[in-house]
Design an enzyme around this catalytic site. Structure first.
Site, PDB file in Angstrom:
ATOM      1  N   HIS A 169     -38.249 -18.182 -83.127  1.00 51.67           N
ATOM      2  CA  HIS A 169     -36.838 -17.923 -82.812  1.00 51.67           C
ATOM      3  C   HIS A 169     -36.243 -16.824 -83.695  1.00 51.67           C
ATOM      4  O   HIS A 169     -36.542 -16.725 -84.880  1.00 51.67           O
ATOM      5  CB  HIS A 169     -35.999 -19.200 -82.839  1.00 51.67           C
ATOM      6  CG  HIS A 169     -35.832 -19.866 -84.169  1.00 51.67           C
ATOM      7  ND1 HIS A 169     -34.815 -19.537 -85.037  1.00 51.67           N
ATOM      8  CD2 HIS A 169     -36.514 -20.873 -84.773  1.00 51.67           C
ATOM      9  CE1 HIS A 169     -34.890 -20.314 -86.112  1.00 51.67           C
ATOM     10  NE2 HIS A 169     -35.914 -21.131 -85.984  1.00 51.67           N
ATOM     11  N   ASP A 186     -36.858 -19.012 -92.170  1.00 55.05           N
ATOM     12  CA  ASP A 186     -36.698 -19.763 -90.921  1.00 55.05           C
ATOM     13  C   ASP A 186     -35.842 -18.913 -89.990  1.00 55.05           C
ATOM     14  O   ASP A 186     -34.633 -18.874 -90.127  1.00 55.05           O
ATOM     15  CB  ASP A 186     -36.014 -21.105 -91.229  1.00 55.05           C
ATOM     16  CG  ASP A 186     -35.660 -21.911 -90.007  1.00 55.05           C
ATOM     17  OD1 ASP A 186     -36.074 -21.547 -88.910  1.00 55.05           O
ATOM     18  OD2 ASP A 186     -34.943 -22.923 -90.164  1.00 55.05           O
ATOM     19  N   GLU A 199     -32.060 -21.404 -81.136  1.00 56.21           N
ATOM     20  CA  GLU A 199     -32.821 -22.528 -81.699  1.00 56.21           C
ATOM     21  C   GLU A 199     -31.991 -23.337 -82.677  1.00 56.21           C
ATOM     22  O   GLU A 199     -32.047 -24.570 -82.682  1.00 56.21           O
ATOM     23  CB  GLU A 199     -34.090 -22.010 -82.402  1.00 56.21           C
ATOM     24  CG  GLU A 199     -35.087 -23.119 -82.761  1.00 56.21           C
ATOM     25  CD  GLU A 199     -34.740 -23.914 -84.019  1.00 56.21           C
ATOM     26  OE1 GLU A 199     -35.227 -25.041 -84.167  1.00 56.21           O
ATOM     27  OE2 GLU A 199     -33.964 -23.419 -84.863  1.00 56.21           O
ATOM     28  N   GLU A 200     -31.229 -22.658 -83.509  1.00 55.45           N
ATOM     29  CA  GLU A 200     -30.534 -23.357 -84.599  1.00 55.45           C
ATOM     30  C   GLU A 200     -29.482 -24.351 -84.110  1.00 55.45           C
ATOM     31  O   GLU A 200     -29.027 -25.197 -84.861  1.00 55.45           O
ATOM     32  CB  GLU A 200     -29.908 -22.353 -85.581  1.00 55.45           C
ATOM     33  CG  GLU A 200     -30.931 -21.539 -86.395  1.00 55.45           C
ATOM     34  CD  GLU A 200     -31.739 -22.370 -87.399  1.00 55.45           C
ATOM     35  OE1 GLU A 200     -31.506 -23.586 -87.499  1.00 55.45           O
ATOM     36  OE2 GLU A 200     -32.617 -21.792 -88.059  1.00 55.45           O
ATOM     37  N   ASP A 211     -42.584 -22.456 -86.308  1.00 58.16           N
ATOM     38  CA  ASP A 211     -41.349 -22.682 -87.069  1.00 58.16           C
ATOM     39  C   ASP A 211     -41.721 -23.254 -88.429  1.00 58.16           C
ATOM     40  O   ASP A 211     -42.860 -23.656 -88.653  1.00 58.16           O
ATOM     41  CB  ASP A 211     -40.407 -23.600 -86.278  1.00 58.16           C
ATOM     42  CG  ASP A 211     -38.940 -23.240 -86.499  1.00 58.16           C
ATOM     43  OD1 ASP A 211     -38.598 -22.823 -87.623  1.00 58.16           O
ATOM     44  OD2 ASP A 211     -38.142 -23.394 -85.561  1.00 58.16           O
ATOM     45  N   HIS A 239     -32.831 -23.891 -95.009  1.00 55.96           N
ATOM     46  CA  HIS A 239     -31.402 -23.712 -94.684  1.00 55.96           C
ATOM     47  C   HIS A 239     -30.544 -23.393 -95.909  1.00 55.96           C
ATOM     48  O   HIS A 239     -29.314 -23.396 -95.832  1.00 55.96           O
ATOM     49  CB  HIS A 239     -30.832 -24.897 -93.886  1.00 55.96           C
ATOM     50  CG  HIS A 239     -31.260 -24.852 -92.443  1.00 55.96           C
ATOM     51  ND1 HIS A 239     -30.633 -25.571 -91.458  1.00 55.96           N
ATOM     52  CD2 HIS A 239     -32.243 -24.162 -91.831  1.00 55.96           C
ATOM     53  CE1 HIS A 239     -31.220 -25.331 -90.295  1.00 55.96           C
ATOM     54  NE2 HIS A 239     -32.202 -24.486 -90.506  1.00 55.96           N
TER      55      HIS A 239
END
Ligand SMILES: [Zn+2]
Length: 344
Positions: free
Chosen positions: A69, A186, A220-221, A240, A320
Site C-alpha cells: 500500500h 509501513d 489501507e490505513e 506489509d 505507526h
C-alpha cells in the site's frame, strides 16, 4: 539470490519522502509511474485510485496479485480554530504522542503546501501545569501554521480549508549500520521490496510463473484499500509490516509471515506454500499472529472477493510512530517475494 540493497534503500527513501496520506494520491502516483517506466512498465488504475503494474507470466491461465500500500497515516483539517490553529481528524491509527513537535505539511486543493508545527494545547512545560500529563489526542493536539495567523479568516485567506489533507514529516535516516529510521516504513519499504524484485527479474531475465498484478492501494490505513480487486485475481499477497513485541518471533532483520490478523486467519493452503518457499530460499523468516493489525488482503476477503489471501513483510519496530527496520529485513522480504512469484 543476490538482492540489490542500494535499490531497496533508494526506492524506499524516495517513496517515504513523497507525501501520500490516505486518499492523497496526487504526488505519489506520478512517482510510481516514473519508477515503473524505468523497468518498462505502465501503471493502470481502478476507481479507488489503486495503481497496478502487470507482469506477464510464463502461464497466463492464472492471475495472482501482490499489494504494497502507498497510503500512509495522516491528518485532515476538521476545523479552523478562532486563534488560527488547525483542529484535525486522523487518517488511520495515528499515535499523537509520536507526532508532537513534528513538522506537518498542509496540502490545499489548489495544489499549494503550507508547513506547520504539531503542538499540544498545553505545549510548554514552562507555562502549563499539565504540559506533561495531558493526554495527546484529537482534542488536545493542534497545528500552528508557520505563518502569522491569528484568526480563522487569516487562515482562509491562505487558501486553507476544512478537508485539506495534512502529511507528517517522515524524517528518513539510513544509518551506517544498515538501519532505516523513518515514518511510513509501513508500507513504503514494501514498495522498495517490489522494485528490488523487479530489478532482480530484469537482471536475471526472469518472468513470474503466473500473470502478476502488483497493486499499490491508497486506503489501507483506514481498512478498505483491498475492498475492490480485479475479478481474475486468484491469490492476493499483502506485503506489509511484521510486528515486533513480547508475543512475536518478528525482528528487524526478519520477514514475518502473518498466520492471522485482527480480522481472520489467512488461507492455510497459500500460507503453507509461502512457508515452504521461505525454507527453499533460506529466508530468515518467522510465522506470527498479529493483534491490532489488518492488511489489504484480508480487506479483500472482508469485502467478499473470491480470493486466497496471505500476508508477509519486513519486521518493523515502533509501528505507526517513527519506525525502524534493518535493510536485511527488506532483503529477506524480497527473497520470499521472488520465491512466491517464481512459484518455487
Ligand atoms: Zn501497512
Amino acid at each position: 539470490m543476490i538482492i540489490n540493497k542500494e535499490i531497496l534503500v533508494d526506492v524506499t527513501r524516495e517513496f517515504i519522502n513523497t507525501p501520500s496520506p490516505v486518499a492523497y494520491y496526487e504526488e505519489v502516483m506520478p512517482l510510481l509511474e516514473k519508477k515503473a517506466k524505468e523497468y518498462g512498465y505502465d501503471v493502470w488504475y481502478d476507481r479507488k485510485r489503486t495503481g497496478y503494474i502487470t507482469m506477464e507470466g510464463e502461464d497466463a491461465s492464472k492471475t495472482v496479485m501482490v499489494g504494497a500500500h502507498l497510503d500512509t497515516l495522516g491528518l485532515i483539517i476538521r476545523s479552523i480554530n478562532s486563534d488560527g490553529t488547525l483542529a484535525v481528524r486522523q487518517l488511520g491509527g495515528v499515535s499523537y504522542t509520536s507526532i508532537e513537535g513534528e513538522t506537518v505539511h498542509v496540502h490545499t486543493r489548489d495544489g499549494k503546501t503550507h508547513t506547520g508545527l504539531m503542538i499540544c494545547t498545553s505545549h510548554s512545560v514552562h507555562v502549563y501545569d499539565d504540559a506533561r500529563s495531558l493526554v495527546r489526542d484529537e482534542n488536545s493536539m493542534v497545528i500552528k501554521l508557520d505563518a502569522f495567523v491569528n484568526c480563522e479568516q487569516d487562515v482562509i485567506e491562505m487558501g486553507i480549508d476544512h478537508g485539506d489533507i495534512i502529511s507528517i514529516d517522515p524524517r528518513f535516516e539510513y544509518t551506517e549500520t544498515g538501519f532505516i529510521k523513518a515514518r511510513f516504513i509501513d508500507d513504503k519499504a514494501a514498495v522498495g521490496c517490489v522494485f528490488a524484485m523487479l530489478d532482480y527479474f530484469k537482471e536475471n531475465n526472469l518472468k513470474p510463473k503466473y500473470t502478476t498484478y502488483l497493486a499499490f492501494p491508497m486506503y489501507e490505513e483506514i481498512g478498505h484499500g483491498g475492498a475492490y480487486i480485479p475479478k481474475e485475481v486468484e491469490e492476493y499477497i499483502a506485503l506489509d509490516i511484521g510486528l515486533i513485541g513480547p508475543d512475536y518471533h518478528g525482528a528487524e532483520d526478519k520477514v514475518s509471515i502473518c498466520a492471522k490478523d485482527a480480522y481472520s486467519p489467512y488461507d492455510r493452503g497459500l500460507t503453507h506454500r509461502i512457508i515452504e518457499q521461505a525454507k527453499k530460499v533460506e529466508a530468515n523468516y518467522c510465522v506470527d499472529v498479529f493483534y491490532r493489525y489488518g492488511t489489504d488482503a484480508n480487506a479483500a476477503i472482508r469485502a467478499g472477493n473470491n480470493v486466497y489471501a496471505a500476508a508477509f513483510g519486513m519486521g518493523c519496530l515502533s509501528s505507526h510512530g517513527r519506525e525502524r527496520c534493518h535493510v536485511n529485513s527488506l532483503v529477506e522480504t524480497t527473497k520470499l517475494l521472488i520465491a512466491y512469484l517464481l512459484d518455487m
